[in-house]
Write a protein that holds these residues in place. Structure first.
Motif, short mmCIF file in Angstrom:
data_model
loop_
_atom_site.label_atom_id
_atom_site.label_comp_id
_atom_site.label_asym_id
_atom_site.label_seq_id
_atom_site.Cartn_x
_atom_site.Cartn_y
_atom_site.Cartn_z
N ALA A 23 3.70 -2.24 -9.20
CA ALA A 23 5.00 -2.03 -8.55
C ALA A 23 5.42 -0.56 -8.56
N ARG A 24 4.94 0.22 -9.52
CA ARG A 24 5.31 1.64 -9.60
C ARG A 24 4.40 2.52 -8.76
N GLN A 58 14.60 3.03 0.41
CA GLN A 58 14.67 1.64 0.88
C GLN A 58 13.61 1.36 1.93
N ALA A 59 13.36 2.33 2.81
CA ALA A 59 12.33 2.14 3.84
C ALA A 59 10.96 1.97 3.20
N CYS A 60 10.65 2.76 2.17
CA CYS A 60 9.36 2.64 1.49
C CYS A 60 9.24 1.29 0.79
N ARG A 61 10.34 0.83 0.21
CA ARG A 61 10.33 -0.48 -0.45
C ARG A 61 10.07 -1.59 0.56
N GLU A 62 10.68 -1.48 1.74
CA GLU A 62 10.47 -2.48 2.77
C GLU A 62 9.02 -2.51 3.23
N VAL A 63 8.41 -1.32 3.38
CA VAL A 63 7.00 -1.25 3.76
C VAL A 63 6.14 -1.89 2.68
N PRO A 100 4.39 8.67 -0.41
CA PRO A 100 5.00 7.82 -1.44
C PRO A 100 4.38 6.43 -1.44
N ASP A 101 4.44 5.75 -2.59
CA ASP A 101 4.02 4.35 -2.66
C ASP A 101 4.76 3.56 -1.58
N PRO A 102 4.11 2.69 -0.82
CA PRO A 102 2.79 2.09 -1.04
C PRO A 102 1.66 2.74 -0.28
N PRO A 115 -0.58 5.39 -0.43
CA PRO A 115 -1.93 5.65 -0.93
C PRO A 115 -2.75 4.37 -1.15
N TRP A 116 -2.09 3.34 -1.68
CA TRP A 116 -2.79 2.06 -1.90
C TRP A 116 -3.03 1.33 -0.59
N MET A 117 -2.01 1.27 0.26
CA MET A 117 -2.12 0.55 1.52
C MET A 117 -3.22 1.13 2.41
N VAL A 118 -3.24 2.44 2.56
CA VAL A 118 -4.25 3.07 3.41
C VAL A 118 -5.64 2.86 2.84
N ARG A 119 -5.77 2.96 1.50
CA ARG A 119 -7.08 2.68 0.89
C ARG A 119 -7.55 1.26 1.17
N GLU A 120 -6.64 0.30 1.04
CA GLU A 120 -7.03 -1.09 1.30
C GLU A 120 -7.43 -1.30 2.76
#
Length: 401
Positions: free
Chosen positions: A22-23, A40-45, A211-213, A215-220
């Motif tokens: 989550a972090r 908030q926008a990053c959290r929604e993504v 910002p998160d997510p 780096p993880w999202m693009v890698r996946e």
């Protein structure tokens, strides 16, 4: 400068390239250092992507688009003549053969599908070499979305073909005239624009930065490269796994996707940076574009402008997961010069009939150099991701050759 740290034993499969939680942290790197207006926008993504990635329907639609529109799977091509000359067995994962000409389409199709799922009608993107911009414009046209692409004025000049392609596909290309007028400044402008457009727009970041997510999202979304290559190597190689897995690194998305398929194997992972943009090899801890990672900085902590003949590597830092892999010793990060990259491109063209993107040529330049000086032992098997084709760089090659 030569960067040759000692190899360490690979970390176990569950210790690297998993879910950052989550972090959004990869060790001490990553996180969400976004302005309050974007939190908030990053959290929604993040929430939308986690739900989508767990949904077989979303994954199935993405797989369908990757197959029918992007041309996946891409082949694993043995570089027979070059291998014979180098004394190693070199295989090329051919992302240059995807629709739009690079690995960028893998990530963009996923984010464009996510945007439609979230009810967003416009994609915002940054681009350096133009390949991410072209992929964004392509996905937007395919799915009936609008696209606005921010591109440094300097990159617009050296990547005119891709600028034309974006505009032909219906995207608005916004020149960025601040700073070095390259990728870093285009990213900054795109993020600033997103602040006032979060209600109807999705920021489609092109690399494993931000910002998160992201780096993880693009890698996946780029993991498809490594998973395909892993299966292809299992079928092609007697050992099932190459000795070395190599990819170029700017922000680092093609390398992250490639490495993800081999993180739990004995393969040694090598990321190749431009000498003038070596965030992983020579960067220091800092915060830029919403994440904590390694960046080129002066003694006062100010970001130093990067330089590379390859616009896609002209970035002063590296994605946070790459910084973490470096610290773990799971991946090694090395640098090559502009001249080495151009020489490698010519050699590949004349031995294998493939003109690579300048970004990919950096990875090949290290393979050639390492085979020559013994850093790659004779007889080693090497799987290298050829992240893009060189059509976009023909004018640069023409000037130099």
């Amino acid at each position: 400068m030569r960067d040759v740290p000692a190899w360490r034993e690979p970390a176990p499969p569950d210790a690297t390239m998993g879910d950052p939680g989550a972090r959004g942290r990869f060790g001490e790197y990553g996180g969400q250092y976004a302005p309050e207006s974007l939190v908030q926008a990053c959290r929604e993504v993040a929430e939308a992507f986690r739900r989508a990635w767990a949904d077989p329907g979303f994954r199935g639609e993405l797989a369908r688009l990757l197959a029918l529109h992007a041309g996946r799977p891409t082949p694993l091509t043995p570089a027979r003549r070059l291998s014979q000359a180098l004394g190693v067995r070199l295989y090329l994962k051919r992302e240059d053969l995807t629709h739009t000409g690079s690995h960028k389409i893998n990530n963009v199709l996923g984010q464009a599908l996510l945007a439609t799922r979230m009810g967003r009608r416009r994609l915002i993107a940054e681009t350096g070499a133009g390949q991410h911009g072209v992929a964004t414009a392509t996905a937007a046209a395919l799915l009936g979305l609008e696209a606005t692409v921010f591109m440094g004025e300097r990159d617009i000049g050296r990547q005119a073909l891709n600028v034309f392609r974006m505009r032909m596909l219906g995207a608005e290309v916004v020149p960025v005239t601040t700073g070095s007028r390259t990728l870093k400044d285009a990213t900054s402008e795109a993020m600033r624009h997103w602040v006032g457009a979060t209600g109807d727009s999705h920021y489609c970041i092109g690399s494993v930065v931000g910002p998160d997510p992201y780096p993880w999202m693009v890698r996946e979304l780029q993991r498809v490269i490594g998973e395909e290559a892993r299966g292809q190597c299992a079928a092609e190689l007697r050992t099932g796994v190459p000795d070395y897995v190599v990819a170029c690194v700017g922000g680092g998305s093609n390398a992250a996707g490639t490495f993800a398929g081999f993180a739990g194997t004995p393969a040694r992972l090598v990321g190749v940076e431009a000498q003038g943009g070596a965030g992983a090899a020579r960067g220091r801890l800092g915060v830029l574009h919403g994440c904590r990672s390694l960046f080129l900085q002066d003694d006062d902590g100010q970001i130093i402008e990067a330089h590379s003949i390859a616009a896609g590597l002209d970035y002063p830092g590296v994605g946070p997961e790459h910084a973490h892999l470096r610290d773990l010793g799971r991946a090694r990060y090395v640098t090559v010069t502009d001249e080495e990259a151009v020489g490698a491109a010519v050699r590949l063209a004349r031995t294998e009939g493939i003109v690579p993107a300048l970004e990919s040529a950096h990875a090949l330049a290290w393979v050639i150099r390492a085979a020559g000086d013994g850093d790659l032992p004779a007889g080693s098997t090497v799987m290298m991701t050829l992240s893009g084709r060189g059509d976009k760089d023909v004018s640069t090659y023409k000037e130099l050759l």
